[in-house]
Scaffold this active site. Structure first.
Site, PDB file in Angstrom:
ATOM      1  N   ASP A 106      29.491  72.301 -52.340  1.00 39.72           N
ATOM      2  CA  ASP A 106      28.817  73.136 -53.339  1.00 39.72           C
ATOM      3  C   ASP A 106      27.299  72.946 -53.192  1.00 39.72           C
ATOM      4  O   ASP A 106      26.821  71.812 -53.103  1.00 39.72           O
ATOM      5  CB  ASP A 106      29.299  72.672 -54.729  1.00 39.72           C
ATOM      6  CG  ASP A 106      28.855  73.583 -55.854  1.00 39.72           C
ATOM      7  OD1 ASP A 106      28.599  74.777 -55.597  1.00 39.72           O
ATOM      8  OD2 ASP A 106      28.795  73.094 -57.007  1.00 39.72           O
ATOM      9  N   HIS A 124      23.723  76.256 -65.007  1.00 35.55           N
ATOM     10  CA  HIS A 124      24.403  74.971 -64.842  1.00 35.55           C
ATOM     11  C   HIS A 124      24.168  74.080 -66.061  1.00 35.55           C
ATOM     12  O   HIS A 124      23.206  74.280 -66.801  1.00 35.55           O
ATOM     13  CB  HIS A 124      23.877  74.246 -63.599  1.00 35.55           C
ATOM     14  CG  HIS A 124      24.139  74.976 -62.323  1.00 35.55           C
ATOM     15  ND1 HIS A 124      23.142  75.469 -61.532  1.00 35.55           N
ATOM     16  CD2 HIS A 124      25.305  75.300 -61.705  1.00 35.55           C
ATOM     17  CE1 HIS A 124      23.664  76.057 -60.466  1.00 35.55           C
ATOM     18  NE2 HIS A 124      24.977  75.970 -60.549  1.00 35.55           N
ATOM     19  N   ASN A 147      33.173  78.286 -60.889  1.00 34.15           N
ATOM     20  CA  ASN A 147      32.848  76.858 -60.745  1.00 34.15           C
ATOM     21  C   ASN A 147      32.829  76.134 -62.083  1.00 34.15           C
ATOM     22  O   ASN A 147      32.155  76.589 -63.022  1.00 34.15           O
ATOM     23  CB  ASN A 147      31.458  76.707 -60.119  1.00 34.15           C
ATOM     24  CG  ASN A 147      31.442  77.073 -58.644  1.00 34.15           C
ATOM     25  OD1 ASN A 147      32.411  77.602 -58.116  1.00 34.15           O
ATOM     26  ND2 ASN A 147      30.335  76.799 -57.993  1.00 34.15           N
TER      27      ASN A 147
HETATM   28 ZN   LIG Z   1      26.299  76.025 -58.925  1.00 34.44          ZN
END
Ligand SMILES: [Zn+2]
Length: 277
Positions: free
Chosen positions: A78, A172, A222
């Site tokens: 990732d 994120h 994700n």
């Molecule tokens: Zn990411």
């Protein structure tokens, strides 16, 4: 079997469901994730900082050693920031990599991504790239920059990537305030390219929003922060329940169980209600 992301995601996009990608940090999070995805395809992934922490070869070795599921999984890097880290992972047995050139100007991102595609494909592995920007601080991309559909179409054509992460308002880490995900933009990008689209920063988004994203064309989602929180919660629980324990094998199973339960709940959302774990 352990395979690349291209086939997993192509089938998912055609079938109208998504494949969850779970970030792992240690043996116990690998155990929890693999227990959850025995019967549902998943991607087990690590960011470069995790590899600095635990060693590039360690995670692929743990995943290969512990995998005994009925459904296929991929071992994925990732947010790979350079061809060097991509190559190290490919040598270690990763079946796919992400090259993140999203902070670069368009032409430089195309160049770096094309080189990563050539490298990974020579290993028989697949590539995810990023165009636009995801907020938060996980590795390199730090700003929300919305992906332009026409640029996405051109980027895929020029690079030959197998999956594309797009900027649609996600970030994120932990959201401060209510996130707004641009579902129409996902649909617009999906209408001009067949490549499976990837949503980063899904921790903290509601199941309803995630379902809308999948319907609009997202095939890989994700999850990192919520799994890290689950591990920590389980660890604290285990230590609280047995304050005198000194053998980690006594209290760490609580962390494994928490990771497993969160992963199962995400699998359920990705499957779109057609699957009851
Ligand atoms: Zn990411």
């Amino acid at each position: 079997m352990i395979t690349g992301i291209a086939e997993l995601l192509k089938v998912a996009r055609r079938g109208g469901y998504a494949v969850p990608a779970f970030n792992v940090d240690n043996l116990e999070s690998v155990m929890g994730v693999l227990e959850a995805c025995k019967d549902y395809p998943a991607i087990v992934q690590t960011i470069p900082r995790t590899l600095s922490y635990g060693g590039v070869g360690s995670y692929a070795a743990m995943i290969k050693s512990l995998y005994n599921g009925n459904a296929d999984i991929a071992i994925h890097l990732d947010h790979g920031g350079s061809l060097d880290i991509c190559k190290s992972c490919l040598v270690a047995g990763y079946t796919s990599i992400m090259i993140d050139g999203s902070a670069l100007p368009f032409d430089d991102n195309v160049k770096l991504t094309s080189e990563a595609v050539e490298l990974a494909h020579s290993f028989g592995a697949d590539v995810e790239a990023e165009l636009g920007g995801i907020g938060g601080k996980e590795e390199s991309s730090a700003q929300i920059r919305y992906t332009d559909p026409e640029e996405a179409r051109l980027f895929v054509k020029l690079t030959g990537v197998d999956a594309l992460a797009i900027g649609v308002g996600s970030a994120h880490g932990i959201y401060k305030g209510e996130p707004h995900i641009d579902i129409d933009r996902i649909r617009d990008i999906a209408s001009v390219t067949d490549v499976p689209l990837v949503l980063h920063g899904a921790s903290g988004l509601s199941n309803e929003v995630l379902t809308d994203c999948i319907r609009a064309g997202i095939a890989k989602i994700n999850f990192a922060t919520e799994l890290r929180q689950a591990f920590t919660r389980g660890l604290k629980e285990g230590l609280k329940l047995m304050p005198d324990a000194y053998d980690p094998k006594q209290y760490l199973p609580y962390a494994v169980e928490q990771v497993k339960q969160v992963a199962l709940s995400k699998i359920k959302v990705c499957a779109g209600g057609a699957f009851n774990p």
